[in-house]
Design an enzyme around this catalytic site. Structure first.
Site, PDB file in Angstrom:
ATOM      1  N   GLU A 365       0.831  -1.205   0.000  1.00 29.96           N
ATOM      2  CA  GLU A 365       0.000   0.000   0.000  1.00 29.96           C
ATOM      3  C   GLU A 365       0.864   1.253   0.000  1.00 29.96           C
ATOM      4  O   GLU A 365       0.469   2.289  -0.543  1.00 29.96           O
ATOM      5  CB  GLU A 365      -0.948   0.008   1.202  1.00 29.96           C
ATOM      6  CG  GLU A 365      -2.044   1.067   1.079  1.00 29.96           C
ATOM      7  CD  GLU A 365      -3.143   0.912   2.114  1.00 29.96           C
ATOM      8  OE1 GLU A 365      -4.276   0.588   1.723  1.00 29.96           O
ATOM      9  OE2 GLU A 365      -2.858   1.104   3.317  1.00 29.96           O
ATOM     10  N   HIS A 396       5.319 -26.590   3.446  1.00 26.71           N
ATOM     11  CA  HIS A 396       4.364 -27.575   2.940  1.00 26.71           C
ATOM     12  C   HIS A 396       3.319 -26.919   2.036  1.00 26.71           C
ATOM     13  O   HIS A 396       2.272 -27.518   1.773  1.00 26.71           O
ATOM     14  CB  HIS A 396       3.686 -28.278   4.111  1.00 26.71           C
ATOM     15  CG  HIS A 396       4.652 -29.010   4.988  1.00 26.71           C
ATOM     16  ND1 HIS A 396       5.109 -30.282   4.707  1.00 26.71           N
ATOM     17  CD2 HIS A 396       5.290 -28.628   6.128  1.00 26.71           C
ATOM     18  CE1 HIS A 396       5.962 -30.664   5.646  1.00 26.71           C
ATOM     19  NE2 HIS A 396       6.090 -29.673   6.522  1.00 26.71           N
ATOM     20  N   LYS A 522     -13.864   2.012  -3.871  1.00 25.56           N
ATOM     21  CA  LYS A 522     -14.904   2.357  -2.890  1.00 25.56           C
ATOM     22  C   LYS A 522     -16.050   3.119  -3.555  1.00 25.56           C
ATOM     23  O   LYS A 522     -17.228   2.852  -3.301  1.00 25.56           O
ATOM     24  CB  LYS A 522     -14.305   3.217  -1.770  1.00 25.56           C
ATOM     25  CG  LYS A 522     -13.247   2.532  -0.919  1.00 25.56           C
ATOM     26  CD  LYS A 522     -12.702   3.529   0.097  1.00 25.56           C
ATOM     27  CE  LYS A 522     -11.563   2.959   0.904  1.00 25.56           C
ATOM     28  NZ  LYS A 522     -11.000   3.955   1.845  1.00 25.56           N
TER      29      LYS A 522
END
Length: 555
Positions: A365, A396, A522
């Site tokens: 960000e 894994h 947004k």
């Protein structure tokens, strides 16, 4: 010092001769095996330490000449002056015309820092005093809910920096918790987290912290609204009032006191932020209230002190021994010049389980930008894709790609040297810790040297003709060893990465303190949500319209 009006234009690293030198050096065929074979003092020279943090960057694909060019590159963009500008309150957040003074949040009371004729240090410590008073009321059991019962659970409602920082720190430091009050975190806008959590909580003994710098974040406010409805449903059955619920079950943390008051947060339970605190840098502020409740104010102050110690190291240490500077320059070398566009953070300690997510936000960000501070389009690679996982789990999951995939990935290995020191020696837990450390060192070795790392111990595997068993090596990595995980050392570790971000941004000449890339989504979500409530065709592209149509048909 008040330097917010200083619009100094710094020299650009992009136009430095050292940039061109590094571009040329990046064309070389780098071999970690060869670099180590040629220099038996490499590790001693390519390592540095500050306090409890020891950093070995000898497994990075660079030599003395490249390191010298990187250090000169830092000087060419006036990094020292940029660091002082950050620490002294200059307007380093140019697009929003603000300082970025998260470092002021951990200054001691003896420090002096003025911003716009305001005593920043006094304001910060006044806020810390309020954090201490509120947290101690909760911890001591004197904070009571609407029915008179003591608070047993605290739910932090936030998203992004208002969630990831406190969540990461409280998880990492949970063994320092000295209270029976449990702390929980809710961030997801769809309500799943909150719904699952509320099933296990008692409304009469639950306190909510609403953390939002703007107090307008829809994710946070939608969860807060649901929490209030849940409380009121029980309060009405117990003769409680909405006012008593709001007064006794909500704390607000924001830079917007008017919106907190309008929502119903009582003034004495409002904690203030400042516009010069960015969300992803805010855990040191009142946003850290959940941390203080869980580990106590003394532990929270140690967290701040650890971060401040790294601030001082960043400001004072020679660049060749400066951990944040070195970490940032290496990241620039990998991403911009070697074009290693993926980076993974691998803590070999379960307490640091949320650190990769926290750093993903902090770095991507901050530095996921494609325009310079002066509005010029960037023609070089900036922030890599960053992700991570607890090292033993990652082994894994995605280590297969690291060892034998086609992508080059840089890695940060992080481990704590001492753990379970309060136990008798050689206990099963200590044995597990040693096993984790062994895996950390082993994986960094194999990633660096590939089959050559195995040749010394198992020539049969190393010489096996089956190509699918081949480890190419040459994956660059840095290893960070922490003496012991404490509030102080965790604070230093987080500040190390904060300053790494600033170093990278300085070299790239970008603003790491804004996040305009999150705004349009947004705004579009509001339009899409409106279209969901309306009949007829939506005014979007055919794909979005078809998806909306499908949703409406099933709703």
């Amino acid at each position: 010092m008040n330097d917010t009006k200083d619009n100094k234009v710094y020299s650009s690293a992009r136009h430095s001769k050292y940039w061109q030198k590094l571009k040329a050096a990046a064309e070389s065929k780098w071999s970690l095996a060869a670099l180590f074979a040629q220099d038996n003092t490499r590790t001693q020279r390519f390592s540095a330490q500050s306090g409890a943090l020891y950093m070995d960057y000898s497994k990075q694909c660079l030599d003395d000449t490249v390191l010298e060019s990187l250090l000169n590159l830092a000087n060419s963009c006036e990094l020292s002056a940029r660091i002082q500008a950050l620490l002294q309150g200059a307007m380093v957040n140019t697009s929003e015309e603000r300082a970025a003074l998260h470092t002021a949040l951990r200054l001691p009371t003896t420090a002096n820092l003025q911003l716009d004729n305001q005593d920043v240090v006094a304001d910060v410590h006044q806020s810390l005093g309020q954090v201490e008073r509120l947290s101690e009321r909760v911890r001591s059991g004197t904070w009571r809910g609407f029915s008179g019962k003591a608070i047993t659970d605290v739910v932090n409602i936030g998203v992004g920096g208002s969630d990831l920082g406190p969540l990461m720190a409280t998880t990492a430091l949970d063994e320092w918790a000295d209270t029976c009050v449990e702390v929980h975190f809710v961030s997801n806008m769809d309500g799943t987290q909150l719904d699952n959590l509320l099933k296990h909580l008692n409304p009469e003994t639950t306190l909510f912290i609403i953390s939002s710098k703007s107090f307008g974040t829809i994710d946070t406010l939608s969860n807060a609204k649901t929490a209030l409805s849940w409380l009121l449903a029980t309060a009405k059955l117990r003769a409680g009032t909405e006012d008593s619920v709001l007064r006794r079950h909500f704390i607000g943390i924001s830079a917007n006191s008017e919106k907190m008051s309008a929502w119903g947060i009582h003034p004495e339970h409002q904690l203030q932020l400042w516009e010069w605190v960015g969300g992803r840098f805010s855990l040191w502020s009142a946003i850290g209230l959940a941390i203080a409740i869980r580990i106590g104010m003394s532990g929270f102050k140690e967290l701040l002190a650890g971060a401040h110690s790294m601030d001082e190291h960043f400001a004072q240490a020679d660049f060749a021994e400066n951990l944040p500077v070195l970490l940032g320059l290496i990241a620039v070398w990998n991403s911009t010049f070697l074009q290693v566009n993926a980076h993974t953070v691998l803590p070999y300690d379960g307490r640091l389980s949320y650190l990769p997510s926290y750093l993903t936000q902090l770095e991507m960000e901050s530095n996921g930008k494609s325009v310079t501070q002066h509005g010029d389009r960037i023609d070089y690679d900036t922030c890599p894709i960053l992700w991570g996982e607890i090292g033993s789990n990652a082994q894994h999951a995605f280590y297969q790609l690291l060892h034998q995939g086609t992508q080059q990935v840089s890695c940060d290995f992080i481990a704590c040297v001492r753990r379970y020191s309060d136990k008798a020696k050689n206990t099963p837990l200590q044995q597990q810790h040693e096993l984790s450390l062994a895996n950390c060192l082993a994986q960094s070795r194999v990633l660096a040297f590939g089959n050559a790392a195995i040749a010394e111990t198992d020539s049969q595997i190393a010489c096996d003709a089956d190509k699918y068993k081949y480890y190419r090596g040459n994956q660059p990595s840095t290893t960070l060893l922490i003496d012991e995980l404490t509030p102080h050392s965790l604070g230093a570790l987080i500040a190390l990465y904060e300053h790494k971000v600033y170093v990278m941004a300085s070299i790239w000449d970008i603003n790491p303190f804004d996040q305009w890339g999150v705004e349009m989504g947004k705004q579009m979500a509001e339009s899409v949500h409106d279209a969901m409530q309306q009949e007829g065709n939506a005014p979007f592209d055919t794909s979005t319209n078809q998806l909306l149509k499908h949703i409406k048909q099933l709703s």
